[in-house]
Design an enzyme around this catalytic site. Structure first.
Site, PDB file in Angstrom:
ATOM      1  N   LYS A  52      -5.000  -9.650  16.681  1.00 35.52           N
ATOM      2  CA  LYS A  52      -4.788  -8.587  17.671  1.00 35.52           C
ATOM      3  C   LYS A  52      -5.977  -8.511  18.635  1.00 35.52           C
ATOM      4  CE  LYS A  52      -1.861  -6.006  14.500  1.00 35.52           C
ATOM      5  NZ  LYS A  52      -1.664  -4.904  13.582  1.00 35.52           N
ATOM      6  N   GLN A  96      -4.887  -0.336  10.591  1.00 35.88           N
ATOM      7  CA  GLN A  96      -4.175  -1.431   9.933  1.00 35.88           C
ATOM      8  C   GLN A  96      -3.723  -1.003   8.526  1.00 35.88           C
ATOM      9  OE1 GLN A  96      -3.501  -4.518  11.420  1.00 35.88           O
ATOM     10  NE2 GLN A  96      -2.243  -4.856   9.607  1.00 35.88           N
ATOM     11  N   ASP A 119       1.372   1.542  18.076  1.00 43.21           N
ATOM     12  CA  ASP A 119       2.306   0.961  17.106  1.00 43.21           C
ATOM     13  C   ASP A 119       3.648   1.694  17.169  1.00 43.21           C
ATOM     14  OD1 ASP A 119       1.064  -1.173  15.808  1.00 43.21           O
ATOM     15  OD2 ASP A 119       0.084   0.098  14.318  1.00 43.21           O
TER      16      ASP A 119
END
Ligand code: NAD
Length: 299
Positions: A52, A96, A119
């Site tokens: 990422k 995460q 997200d």
């Protein structure tokens, strides 16, 4: 001839389309920035974070790489999130998964400022998606929707069958597919671990999305001739002493019947990564108030 849908190529095109908007924001004095928080020694999570960060840097998106000790307290994680929520130089923020067992991931997600939740996991963002006016679509289902659109696959009126009902893939995927508008308007069936006679359902699919996390759950006999097959699964298996990455679809038998199919790797994975870049750029444009002339990727 079965069409192998090239997720790497579509993701590269998506990044190209986005680069102008990132540049516009940077030129106007606001470099889009993504902060990632990692609180796990899990090597797979380390790899995801590294990917990422690399993706962002390649496109000119700034990054903040925050790491917390695995034995840090939940409170320390919440304080970190609070600080990043308040920090105007951070546009997108994600923690995460997984986090250590003693930390409730649901509480973590609820602590995020929904405007920075790139997200798309915060209940406010899920609520908006279900209500039909999404802020940030979760990256995997959005990437799939984008990939189908880029391949010229019309979802309207199709029977879409989604295997899996997770918060991050199955549920939002089904919502996007049956939602109104481009990339939606499908009639959608959702299958899960309690579904009886899965094959009878999958054989009715014009578009089949497999997101169960079960290696090669779907084989060619479960697919309708000419169907579009999207394989979300990423499963590491041991075969003849070798570690191998396989999807939720048995690729070789499936490609004999499918009209189009996504490979693993090189299908859904790169699209997920590309849509995170899109959401971060969108967040930067919204937060800064600068019109970045974002490409129309919302299908
Ligand atoms: P999850 O474990 O949270 O959910 C799996 C879902 O599949 C559950 O809803 C369960 O009911 C259903 N299921 C399990 N076994 C089944 C069976 N035998 N028949 C029917 N349904 C069944 O997983 P997830 O987070 O949704 O991820 C699914 C897969 O996709 C995993 O392999 C994961 O690694 C992968 N994934 C890939 C990407 C990507 O970018 N390519 C992103 C997210 C997840």
């Amino acid at each position: 001839m079965t069409d192998i849908i090239d997720g790497d190529a579509i993701a590269a095109a998506t990044r190209d389309e986005l680069s102008g908007a990132v540049e516009t924001l940077a030129d106007a004095g606001h470099r889009p920035t993504l902060a990632t928080v990692l609180m796990s020694p899990d090597p797979a999570s380390e790899t995801y974070i590294a990917m990422k960060q690399d993706d962002c840097e390649e496109l000119g998106i700034g990054t903040r790489d925050i790491r917390l000790d695995t034995d840090a307290s939940a409170e320390a994680l919440f304080e970190t999130i609070d600080e990043l929520n308040e920090d105007d130089s951070v546009d997108g923020l994600l923690v995460q998964s997984p986090v250590p067992d003693r930390v409730d991931y649901r509480e973590v997600v609820e602590r995020l400022d929904p405007r920075k939740d790139v997200d798309g996991f915060h209940p406010e963002n899920i609520g908006r998606l279900v209500a039909g006016y999404p802020r940030y679509k979760p990256c995997t289902p959005h990437g799939i929707q984008r990939m189908l659109a880029a391949t010229g696959i019309d979802t309207a009126g199709a029977h879409a069958v989604v295997i899996g009902r997770s918060r991050i893939v199955g549920k939002p995927m089904a919502n996007l597919l049956f939602g109104r508008g481009p990339g939606g308007n499908a009639t959608t069936t959702v299958c899960h671990s309690h579904t009886d006679d899965l094959a009878a359902k999958t054989r009715q699919a014009d578009i089949l999305v497999a997101a169960a996390g079960v290696p090669e759950l779907v084989d060619g006999s479960m697919i309708q001739e000419g169907a579009v097959v999207v394989d979300v699964g990423i499963n590491r298996v041991q075969r003849e002493g070798e570690s191998e990455l396989v999807g939720d679809v048995e690729f070789e038998s499936a490609r004999e019947v499918a009209g189009a199919i996504t490979p693993v790797p090189g299908g859904v994975g790169p699209m997920t990564r590309a849509m995170l870049l899109y959401n971060t750029t969108k967040a930067a444009s919204r937060q800064s108030g600068i019109d970045a002339d974002l490409p129309a990727l919302d299908v």
